[in-house]
Design a protein around this motif. Sequence first.
Motif, PDB file in Angstrom:
ATOM      1  N   MET A 105       0.845  -1.198   0.000  1.00 17.62           N
ATOM      2  CA  MET A 105       0.000   0.000   0.000  1.00 17.62           C
ATOM      3  C   MET A 105       0.885   1.255   0.000  1.00 17.62           C
ATOM      4  O   MET A 105       1.871   1.329   0.717  1.00 17.62           O
TER       5      MET A 105
ATOM      6  N   THR B 234      -4.995   6.280  -0.163  1.00 15.91           N
ATOM      7  CA  THR B 234      -4.225   5.035  -0.248  1.00 15.91           C
ATOM      8  C   THR B 234      -4.353   4.483  -1.665  1.00 15.91           C
ATOM      9  O   THR B 234      -5.426   4.545  -2.276  1.00 15.91           O
TER      10      THR B 234
ATOM     11  N   GLU C   5      -3.651   0.973  -3.720  1.00 17.14           N
ATOM     12  CA  GLU C   5      -3.356  -0.468  -3.602  1.00 17.14           C
ATOM     13  C   GLU C   5      -3.578  -1.109  -4.959  1.00 17.14           C
ATOM     14  O   GLU C   5      -4.629  -0.924  -5.562  1.00 17.14           O
TER      15      GLU C   5
ATOM     16  N   THR D 108      -8.039   3.535  -3.085  1.00 16.83           N
ATOM     17  CA  THR D 108      -8.921   2.748  -2.209  1.00 16.83           C
ATOM     18  C   THR D 108      -9.529   3.562  -1.063  1.00 16.83           C
ATOM     19  O   THR D 108     -10.627   3.262  -0.619  1.00 16.83           O
ATOM     20  N   ARG D 109      -8.809   4.581  -0.545  1.00 15.30           N
ATOM     21  CA  ARG D 109      -9.375   5.371   0.550  1.00 15.30           C
ATOM     22  C   ARG D 109      -8.919   6.818   0.419  1.00 15.30           C
ATOM     23  O   ARG D 109      -7.863   7.083  -0.154  1.00 15.30           O
TER      24      ARG D 109
ATOM     25  N   VAL E  10      -5.308   6.474   8.633  1.00 21.13           N
ATOM     26  CA  VAL E  10      -4.980   5.205   9.294  1.00 21.13           C
ATOM     27  C   VAL E  10      -6.063   4.836  10.315  1.00 21.13           C
ATOM     28  O   VAL E  10      -6.605   3.734  10.306  1.00 21.13           O
TER      29      VAL E  10
ATOM     30  N   ASN F 184      -9.748   4.169   9.047  1.00 18.41           N
ATOM     31  CA  ASN F 184      -9.927   2.972   8.217  1.00 18.41           C
ATOM     32  C   ASN F 184      -9.316   1.716   8.837  1.00 18.41           C
ATOM     33  O   ASN F 184      -9.306   0.660   8.208  1.00 18.41           O
TER      34      ASN F 184
ATOM     35  N   ILE G 129      -6.201   0.954   9.315  1.00 15.95           N
ATOM     36  CA  ILE G 129      -5.098   0.450   8.474  1.00 15.95           C
ATOM     37  C   ILE G 129      -3.937  -0.016   9.361  1.00 15.95           C
ATOM     38  O   ILE G 129      -3.560   0.666  10.313  1.00 15.95           O
ATOM     39  N   ASP G 130      -3.383  -1.189   9.049  1.00 12.67           N
ATOM     40  CA  ASP G 130      -2.183  -1.686   9.731  1.00 12.67           C
ATOM     41  C   ASP G 130      -0.984  -0.943   9.111  1.00 12.67           C
ATOM     42  O   ASP G 130      -0.692  -1.125   7.922  1.00 12.67           O
TER      43      ASP G 130
ATOM     44  N   ILE H 216       1.991  -0.142   5.002  1.00 13.94           N
ATOM     45  CA  ILE H 216       2.312   1.043   4.177  1.00 13.94           C
ATOM     46  C   ILE H 216       3.780   0.966   3.777  1.00 13.94           C
ATOM     47  O   ILE H 216       4.678   1.101   4.602  1.00 13.94           O
TER      48      ILE H 216
END
Length: 269
Positions: A1, A16, A18, A23-24, A45, A48, A50-51, A55
């Motif tokens: 990502m 983001t 991907e 995507t976001r 982050v 959403n 996000i891990d 990234i």
Amino acid sequence: MILGIDIGTTTTKAVTIENGKLTRKVKTKAVDAVTAATGAFGKIVLENGIDINLIEKIKITGAGAGKIKNDIFGIPTDRVNEIDAIGIGGMFLSGERNIIITNIGTGTVIIEAGDKGISHFGGSGVGGGTILGLAKKLLPTAEFSGILELAKTGNMSQVDLLLSDITDTSISFLSGENTAANFGKMLDTAGPQDIAFAVINMVYQVIGVLSVFAARARNTDRVIVTGNGSNNPIGQKILSGITGMYGIKFIYPEHAEYTTAVGAGIFKT
Ligand SMILES: Nc1ncnc2c1ncn2[C@@H]1O[C@H](COP(=O)(O)OP(=O)(O)OP(=O)(O)O)[C@@H](O)[C@H]1O
Ligand SMILES: [Mg+2]
């Protein structure tokens, strides 16, 4: 990502990317570039889930990007030239090539993008910032939504000198209802609605005509409109009037406010 962050003069956008797809997205506002970038990072982050280990890279662009010298939170961070970011993002979101892109942000920048590369055609200091600045002194509100609400019922013939005010005949392709001089009449009876409309009208007429000249100079009849200013329904109506006069089409891709951030995100560094 990949995370693309556009630290604009007024707003910061983060997206983001991907597998080559948007995507976001988030939008935020901050007073300084570091707060803007870290705030946009935190917002996308956290909102959403996000891990952050996923990234791989952060790509930053926009007026404030030069202020961020180091990696953000230890994630490799590259800088992307804003002109390239708008060009790549504009082609990606519109699916078109060999086009003129008019990015209406705080100011306005006009870019040509296509097979021969991306270059800065020119621009104007007239943009969204002009609307907000004039509203501060001329209108009861400088909130963007309030300005738009006022402008909905504005009558431009109270403020602008129209061709019909100065002549009975049409001039070339111009007819009576066209502006001869923005703010050139300003009747005593002009109210906030009329002035709000006239401010937006002036900004979009200037941007529209500059875009037409750029498109003609590059032999295209299509202009991709991006930036927050692409999202203004009254502005879009004014640009469609310009299309009627000059035959140049204005195209508003989905997610056009995020063009610069998307372009940074997909730019190969
Ligand atoms: N809902 C909104 N809130 C704030 N500004 C808005 C809104 N809608 C439109 N605008 C206009 O958008 C302008 C900011 O646009 P944008 O975020 O694209 O610019 P920027 O990227 O910050 O600036 P630049 O690209 O010129 O550096 C503001 O000046 C304002 O006039
Ligand atoms: Mg911008």
